[in-house]
Design a protein around this motif. Structure first.
Motif, PDB file in Angstrom:
ATOM      1  N   ALA A 287       0.912  -1.282   0.069  1.00  0.00           N
ATOM      2  CA  ALA A 287      -0.174  -0.172   0.224  1.00  0.00           C
ATOM      3  C   ALA A 287       0.754   0.952  -0.138  1.00  0.00           C
ATOM      4  N   GLN A 288       1.737   1.104   0.795  1.00  0.00           N
ATOM      5  CA  GLN A 288       2.727   2.305   0.896  1.00  0.00           C
ATOM      6  C   GLN A 288       3.493   2.641  -0.568  1.00  0.00           C
ATOM      7  N   HIS A 289       3.967   1.587  -1.060  1.00  0.00           N
ATOM      8  CA  HIS A 289       4.425   1.564  -2.307  1.00  0.00           C
ATOM      9  C   HIS A 289       3.718   2.079  -3.251  1.00  0.00           C
ATOM     10  N   LYS A 290       2.658   1.567  -3.484  1.00  0.00           N
ATOM     11  CA  LYS A 290       1.359   2.173  -4.462  1.00  0.00           C
ATOM     12  C   LYS A 290       1.251   3.730  -4.219  1.00  0.00           C
ATOM     13  N   ALA A 291       1.002   4.075  -2.963  1.00  0.00           N
ATOM     14  CA  ALA A 291       0.787   5.467  -2.592  1.00  0.00           C
ATOM     15  C   ALA A 291       1.919   6.243  -3.062  1.00  0.00           C
ATOM     16  N   GLN A 292       3.306   5.900  -2.930  1.00  0.00           N
ATOM     17  CA  GLN A 292       4.283   6.725  -3.357  1.00  0.00           C
ATOM     18  C   GLN A 292       4.292   6.929  -4.965  1.00  0.00           C
ATOM     19  N   GLU A 293       3.771   5.776  -5.386  1.00  0.00           N
ATOM     20  CA  GLU A 293       3.952   6.063  -6.975  1.00  0.00           C
ATOM     21  C   GLU A 293       2.533   6.862  -7.338  1.00  0.00           C
ATOM     22  N   LEU A 294       1.537   6.663  -6.680  1.00  0.00           N
ATOM     23  CA  LEU A 294       0.354   7.519  -7.220  1.00  0.00           C
ATOM     24  C   LEU A 294       0.065   8.860  -6.905  1.00  0.00           C
ATOM     25  N   PHE A 295       0.653   9.129  -5.648  1.00  0.00           N
ATOM     26  CA  PHE A 295       0.163  10.138  -4.864  1.00  0.00           C
ATOM     27  C   PHE A 295       1.370  11.039  -4.427  1.00  0.00           C
ATOM     28  N   ASP A 296       2.653  10.975  -5.345  1.00  0.00           N
ATOM     29  CA  ASP A 296       3.711  12.007  -4.976  1.00  0.00           C
ATOM     30  C   ASP A 296       3.462  13.225  -5.114  1.00  0.00           C
ATOM     31  N   ILE A 297       3.803  13.989  -4.032  1.00  0.00           N
ATOM     32  CA  ILE A 297       3.592  15.589  -3.808  1.00  0.00           C
ATOM     33  C   ILE A 297       4.302  16.310  -4.750  1.00  0.00           C
ATOM     34  N   THR A 298       5.656  15.957  -5.234  1.00  0.00           N
ATOM     35  CA  THR A 298       6.395  16.866  -6.190  1.00  0.00           C
ATOM     36  C   THR A 298       5.735  16.607  -7.495  1.00  0.00           C
ATOM     37  N   ARG A 299       5.272  15.394  -7.947  1.00  0.00           N
ATOM     38  CA  ARG A 299       4.397  15.498  -9.005  1.00  0.00           C
ATOM     39  C   ARG A 299       3.189  16.181  -9.077  1.00  0.00           C
ATOM     40  N   PHE A 300       2.530  16.166  -8.032  1.00  0.00           N
ATOM     41  CA  PHE A 300       1.290  17.037  -7.877  1.00  0.00           C
ATOM     42  C   PHE A 300       1.714  18.554  -8.008  1.00  0.00           C
ATOM     43  N   THR A 301       2.655  19.035  -7.253  1.00  0.00           N
ATOM     44  CA  THR A 301       3.095  20.250  -7.387  1.00  0.00           C
ATOM     45  C   THR A 301       3.546  20.630  -8.598  1.00  0.00           C
ATOM     46  N   GLN A 302       4.345  20.091  -9.495  1.00  0.00           N
ATOM     47  CA  GLN A 302       4.917  20.260 -10.778  1.00  0.00           C
ATOM     48  C   GLN A 302       3.745  20.383 -11.636  1.00  0.00           C
ATOM     49  N   GLN A 303       2.765  19.534 -11.622  1.00  0.00           N
ATOM     50  CA  GLN A 303       1.637  19.675 -12.530  1.00  0.00           C
ATOM     51  C   GLN A 303       0.788  20.924 -12.370  1.00  0.00           C
ATOM     52  N   TRP A 304       0.524  21.295 -11.039  1.00  0.00           N
ATOM     53  CA  TRP A 304      -0.210  22.382 -10.697  1.00  0.00           C
ATOM     54  C   TRP A 304       0.588  23.748 -11.156  1.00  0.00           C
ATOM     55  N   GLU A 305       2.131  23.573 -10.992  1.00  0.00           N
ATOM     56  CA  GLU A 305       2.875  24.765 -11.706  1.00  0.00           C
ATOM     57  C   GLU A 305       2.973  24.925 -13.033  1.00  0.00           C
ATOM     58  N   TYR A 306       3.010  23.936 -13.642  1.00  0.00           N
ATOM     59  CA  TYR A 306       3.129  23.936 -15.276  1.00  0.00           C
ATOM     60  C   TYR A 306       1.763  24.556 -15.722  1.00  0.00           C
ATOM     61  N   LEU A 307       0.482  23.936 -15.356  1.00  0.00           N
ATOM     62  CA  LEU A 307      -0.725  24.504 -15.394  1.00  0.00           C
ATOM     63  C   LEU A 307      -0.889  25.705 -15.321  1.00  0.00           C
ATOM     64  N   ILE A 308      -0.340  26.295 -14.059  1.00  0.00           N
ATOM     65  CA  ILE A 308      -0.599  27.979 -13.680  1.00  0.00           C
ATOM     66  C   ILE A 308      -0.019  28.865 -14.629  1.00  0.00           C
ATOM     67  N   ASN A 309       1.210  28.218 -14.938  1.00  0.00           N
ATOM     68  CA  ASN A 309       2.200  29.073 -15.593  1.00  0.00           C
ATOM     69  C   ASN A 309       1.820  29.062 -17.249  1.00  0.00           C
TER      70      ASN A 309
END
Length: 313
Positions: A287-309
């Motif tokens: 479960a922890q390994h899957k969460a690290q794959e799916l819910f990575d905070i760095t990926r999340f913030t990078q996607q938001w930064e890209y869209l906002i810019n």
């Protein structure tokens, strides 16, 4: 040094706002003197950084922003016309859709019909179910950070994390919770859960609080994907829940937890985990390994930064 994007948004879902604030931009949060619904400002629950700035709602029209970020229907249909100047209403706009359609699962038309607005769903299930007629609709999946807290599972109990479960009824699974609690030891935490909840546990303390429970149970029939599930998986709790909505794509039976539509079968799986801590530990690691794959905070913030810019440049 270039100025960080300046974004006006509202405090709607505090935990989501907290994770959103991890990005490289500045969030301005309006508040009113009475700190009423949608206008609570920063609040005192979340350890926001210096890039989250609360501003009086009646002064918003005099400030400079680069983008308006809506997080509920009221923001889009009412609030923007109440607190934004006419010029601010022409700024780039993004609408975050946190929920699936409530009135009809397939045919409900999303309230955002302006083709200039970008609609961001937090799950692919939301995207699939909402009927939309604008060109820019996308998904940015959840990202969470549990600060390295790791599963222990020493308690022979399950944990449920839902706010106001008694008043939210069948959709949130109050009847399922009551049924399961008669056969399995469960603790319920969250606001407004008297008489059968423990208490509210503030978000910063949540990972440490839940790590000792043997599993996380989600009785919700119809929702998007609760951040509490993502956080529990990141800590390493095995997840047990209904094979509906987005959860059916997140949990693999016998590997990261158990999902299904037969509540009696789910009760059987819970009791197995209570009696077999070694199996629970095996599920925990996956479960922890899957969460690290799916819910990575760095990926999340990078996607938001890209869209906002992309929207403001």
């Amino acid at each position: 040094m270039a100025q960080k994007p300046r974004i006006l948004t509202w405090h709607i879902h505090g935990s989501y706002l907290y994770y959103l604030s991890k990005g490289d931009y500045t969030l301005y949060i309006p508040y009113t003197p009475e700190r009423g619904p949608r206008y609570v400002g920063r609040g005192s629950t979340f350890p926001f950084g210096d890039n989250v700035i609360e501003v009086p709602a009646n002064e918003v029209r005099h400030l400079e922003f680069d983008l308006i970020l809506f997080q509920c229907d009221e923001n889009y249909l009412e609030d923007q016309y109440m607190i934004l100047s006419e010029l601010q209403q022409l700024l780039p706009k993004i609408y975050i859709e946190h929920d699936p359609p409530w009135q009809h699962p397939c045919d409900e038309i999303h309230p955002v019909t302006n083709p200039a607005v970008t609609l961001v769903h937090v799950t692919h299930f939301n995207h699939l179910m909402w009927k939309t007629n604008i060109p820019d609709v996308r998904v940015i999946s959840h990202g969470v950070d549990t600060h390295g807290v790791t599963y222990n599972g020493r308690l022979k109990k399950g944990i449920v994390v839902i706010n106001n479960l008694p008043s939210r009824g069948r959709m949130l699974g109050s009847d399922i919770f009551e049924r399961v609690q008669q056969q399995v030891p469960l603790d319920l935490i969250g606001m407004g859960n008297a008489p059968y909840g423990i208490r509210e546990v503030l978000h910063p303390r949540l990972p440490e609080f839940i790590k000792d429970y043997r599993f996380f149970f989600n009785p919700i029939r119809y929702t998007s994907l609760g951040l509490a599930i993502c956080e529990a998986m990141m800590v390493g709790l095995p997840i047990i829940g209904l094979a509906t909505t987005e959860l059916s794509t997140v949990i693999e039976n016998g590997k990261t937890g158990y999902i299904g539509l037969d509540v009696d079968e789910l009760i059987s799986k819970m009791n197995r985990l209570l009696c077999d801590p070694i199996h629970a530990q095996q599920l925990s690691a996956h479960a922890q390994h899957k969460a690290q794959e799916l819910f990575d905070i760095t990926r999340f913030t990078q996607q938001w930064e890209y869209l906002i810019n992309k929207k403001i440049n």
